[in-house]
Scaffold this active site. Structure first.
Site, mmCIF file in Angstrom:
data_model
loop_
_atom_site.group_PDB
_atom_site.id
_atom_site.type_symbol
_atom_site.label_atom_id
_atom_site.label_comp_id
_atom_site.label_asym_id
_atom_site.label_seq_id
_atom_site.Cartn_x
_atom_site.Cartn_y
_atom_site.Cartn_z
ATOM 1 N N HIS A 49 -58.895 -5.674 74.876
ATOM 2 C CA HIS A 49 -58.201 -6.958 74.701
ATOM 3 C C HIS A 49 -58.757 -7.644 73.452
ATOM 4 O O HIS A 49 -59.957 -7.887 73.347
ATOM 5 C CB HIS A 49 -58.375 -7.840 75.933
ATOM 6 C CG HIS A 49 -57.684 -7.283 77.147
ATOM 7 N ND1 HIS A 49 -58.259 -7.289 78.393
ATOM 8 C CD2 HIS A 49 -56.470 -6.685 77.291
ATOM 9 C CE1 HIS A 49 -57.421 -6.727 79.259
ATOM 10 N NE2 HIS A 49 -56.340 -6.353 78.607
ATOM 11 N N GLU A 57 -61.393 -10.728 73.088
ATOM 12 C CA GLU A 57 -62.685 -10.639 73.766
ATOM 13 C C GLU A 57 -63.740 -10.088 72.806
ATOM 14 O O GLU A 57 -64.221 -8.968 72.948
ATOM 15 C CB GLU A 57 -62.527 -9.787 75.031
ATOM 16 C CG GLU A 57 -61.522 -10.406 75.997
ATOM 17 C CD GLU A 57 -61.073 -9.478 77.133
ATOM 18 O OE1 GLU A 57 -61.676 -8.389 77.283
ATOM 19 O OE2 GLU A 57 -60.127 -9.841 77.858
ATOM 20 N N ARG A 86 -54.137 -11.091 72.751
ATOM 21 C CA ARG A 86 -54.715 -10.191 73.759
ATOM 22 C C ARG A 86 -54.225 -8.744 73.617
ATOM 23 O O ARG A 86 -54.999 -7.799 73.767
ATOM 24 C CB ARG A 86 -54.347 -10.720 75.153
ATOM 25 C CG ARG A 86 -54.666 -9.788 76.329
ATOM 26 C CD ARG A 86 -54.164 -10.444 77.616
ATOM 27 N NE ARG A 86 -54.149 -9.533 78.752
ATOM 28 C CZ ARG A 86 -55.118 -9.402 79.639
ATOM 29 N NH1 ARG A 86 -56.221 -10.104 79.510
ATOM 30 N NH2 ARG A 86 -55.004 -8.579 80.671
ATOM 31 N N HIS A 136 -65.338 -5.933 78.706
ATOM 32 C CA HIS A 136 -64.360 -7.015 78.608
ATOM 33 C C HIS A 136 -65.096 -8.359 78.661
ATOM 34 O O HIS A 136 -66.309 -8.418 78.772
ATOM 35 C CB HIS A 136 -63.383 -6.941 79.780
ATOM 36 C CG HIS A 136 -62.586 -5.673 79.849
ATOM 37 N ND1 HIS A 136 -61.262 -5.612 79.498
ATOM 38 C CD2 HIS A 136 -62.931 -4.414 80.233
ATOM 39 C CE1 HIS A 136 -60.821 -4.378 79.659
ATOM 40 N NE2 HIS A 136 -61.815 -3.624 80.107
ATOM 41 N N GLU A 182 -67.295 -7.422 82.824
ATOM 42 C CA GLU A 182 -66.757 -8.683 82.322
ATOM 43 C C GLU A 182 -67.976 -9.486 81.879
ATOM 44 O O GLU A 182 -68.730 -10.001 82.712
ATOM 45 C CB GLU A 182 -65.966 -9.427 83.395
ATOM 46 C CG GLU A 182 -64.675 -8.749 83.833
ATOM 47 C CD GLU A 182 -63.549 -8.932 82.831
ATOM 48 O OE1 GLU A 182 -63.686 -9.774 81.913
ATOM 49 O OE2 GLU A 182 -62.520 -8.235 82.976
#
Length: 438
Positions: free
Chosen positions: A197, A200, A255, A325, A399
């Protein structure tokens, strides 16, 4: 600190000074993004009832908001933390609606443009680079990252081999670094990708940090030496090269990929919804204008197809898949697309538990861990699920920081602590793989 290689490459993992003066972007363009975010707000809401969740979904669709968490309007539900980027021309309407309906909210960022200009993650402040070489504590453009890869390929050929697995939609090379001590013996491998993405940015920063740490500590750190002696690491610092470049030059919060759709003006596909595993089911959208658009068919995106082909070709020796991510501070494992327990749950869950504890031991930062579907939200067509379904037994998605205070605009001053703690988690997972898991 000791450096690897010959005298000519004593500054291991650092680019020569001449690369500091590469032309990166048109002057001032990325700094201001044409002031496109002036007056935009980021607001956090937690609907207390299903009625509130339904009302929020309706207003989000009307105002065409950019959801930061979760990634899709369909995933907004009772009790779900919702971080929403609302354009300045819609913020007044949303705030009036929230006050009228008594839905509780908190403004995380009053003016998004001002947050950008304060330097939360500004790409133009190149003066903050280290004069001694490559600075791993700032964000880097795609051009810089690829030049860095070329440089390491030349100066550290004993441990690094750079190659391309294909081309992006816009014709950019999809570069991968193969990291590890060359050996004739059969070696298992770990795949690591960052930047699926585009917005990020902490992901690509971590991929670079991992390579740097591997090169600098190979001789001094027994754990790193064992990792590089017994495994190969395939590292893709920027998966979504077109989208990442676009996030530097045009839209900081882009994104998706940048592919064109023949019937819609909206561009791009969510590269983490485009894999052939429950493709375009729950948690993905069939509409090309949505951020979670699954694409016209599985592996429609050349970037996804290239990585899938590579993983298929090498799946006999690739035993782990790690994807990075942001943001949420979570360590996730399959499944994403359903609520079910994976067959090797005990092994994977144990690795996640130890990795999260190792991460927390550095600065006390807490990560949640567990199956992606129940820990984050249900999503179909993800790379992690695809890798697991295709025979890679050890698949995780990180994440990274934070939990919403900065969101996608994690300041450069937090790159080092974020990467330092994440390194411990990755080393922990890798050692777990070497010791216990098949």
């Amino acid at each position: 600190m000791k450096f690897l290689g010959k005298p000519s490459s004593r500054r291991a993992a650092f680019l020569p000074l001449c690369l500091l003066f590469l032309k990166i972007l048109h002057p001032g363009h990325s700094h201001l993004y044409s002031s496109r975010y002036a007056g935009d707000k980021v607001i956090r809401l937690i609907p207390n009832t299903e009625e509130e969740a339904y009302a929020l979904k309706k207003i989000y669709q009307q105002l065409k908001v950019d959801l930061w968490q979760p990634s899709s309007i369909s995933q907004v539900s009772e009790g779900t933390v919702t971080d929403v980027h609302i354009p300045h021309n819609g913020s007044r309407a949303l705030l009036a609606f929230l006050q009228e309906t008594n839905i509780q909210y908190k403004i995380l960022m009053e003016d998004l443009q001002k947050v950008l200009e304060k330097g939360s993650s500004l790409p133009t402040q190149r003066s903050r680079r280290s004069v001694s070489g490559y600075n791993y504590e700032v964000y880097h453009s795609l051009e810089e990252i690829q030049n860095w890869m070329h440089h390491l390929n030349k100066t550290h050929s004993g441990l690094i081999h750079m190659f391309s697995i294909g081309k992006s939609y816009e014709g950019r090379s999809l570069f991968v670094l193969k990291l590890g001590r060359r050996s004739r013996a059969y070696k298992r491998a770990v795949w690591i990708d960052c930047g699926i993405h585009a917005r990020e940015w902490i992901g690509p920063a971590f991929c670079q940090w991992f390579v740097k740490e591997a090169l600098l500590t190979y001789r001094s750190d027994p754990t790193m030496r064992k990792m590089l002696n017994h495994l190969y690491f395939y590292i893709m610092p920027v998966f979504n090269v077109d989208g990442y470049h676009f996030s530097w030059t045009n839209d900081r919060f882009w994104r998706k990929t940048r592919s064109r759709n023949s019937r819609f003006r909206c561009r791009g596909v969510d590269a983490n919804r485009n894999w052939r595993v429950k493709w375009c089911d729950e948690g993905a959208s069939m509409h090309p204008c949505d951020d979670t658009y699954c694409g016209p068919f599985p592996e429609s995106e050349p970037e996804v197809k290239a990585v899938a082909n590579f993983l298929r070709k090498h799946k006999k020796h690739i035993r782990a898949y790690l994807s990075f991510h942001a943001y949420a501070q979570m360590l996730l494992y399959p499944y994403s697309y359903k609520y079910a327990t994976i067959p090797n749950f005990s092994c994977v869950e144990s690795a996640a538990y130890k990795a999260v504890n190792a991460l927390q031991s550095v600065y006390g930062v807490q990560y949640r861990y567990g199956p992606a579907s129940s820990t984050l939200y249900v999503s179909s067509g993800s790379s992690m699920d695809w890798a697991y379904k295709n025979g890679i037994p050890y698949t995780f998605a990180f994440e990274l920081r934070d939990t919403g205070h900065f969101g996608f605009l994690l300041p450069e001053m937090l790159i080092k602590p974020t990467c330092t703690e994440t390194m411990l988690a990755v080393k922990n997972i890798t050692m777990h793989l070497l010791k216990k898991c098949p």
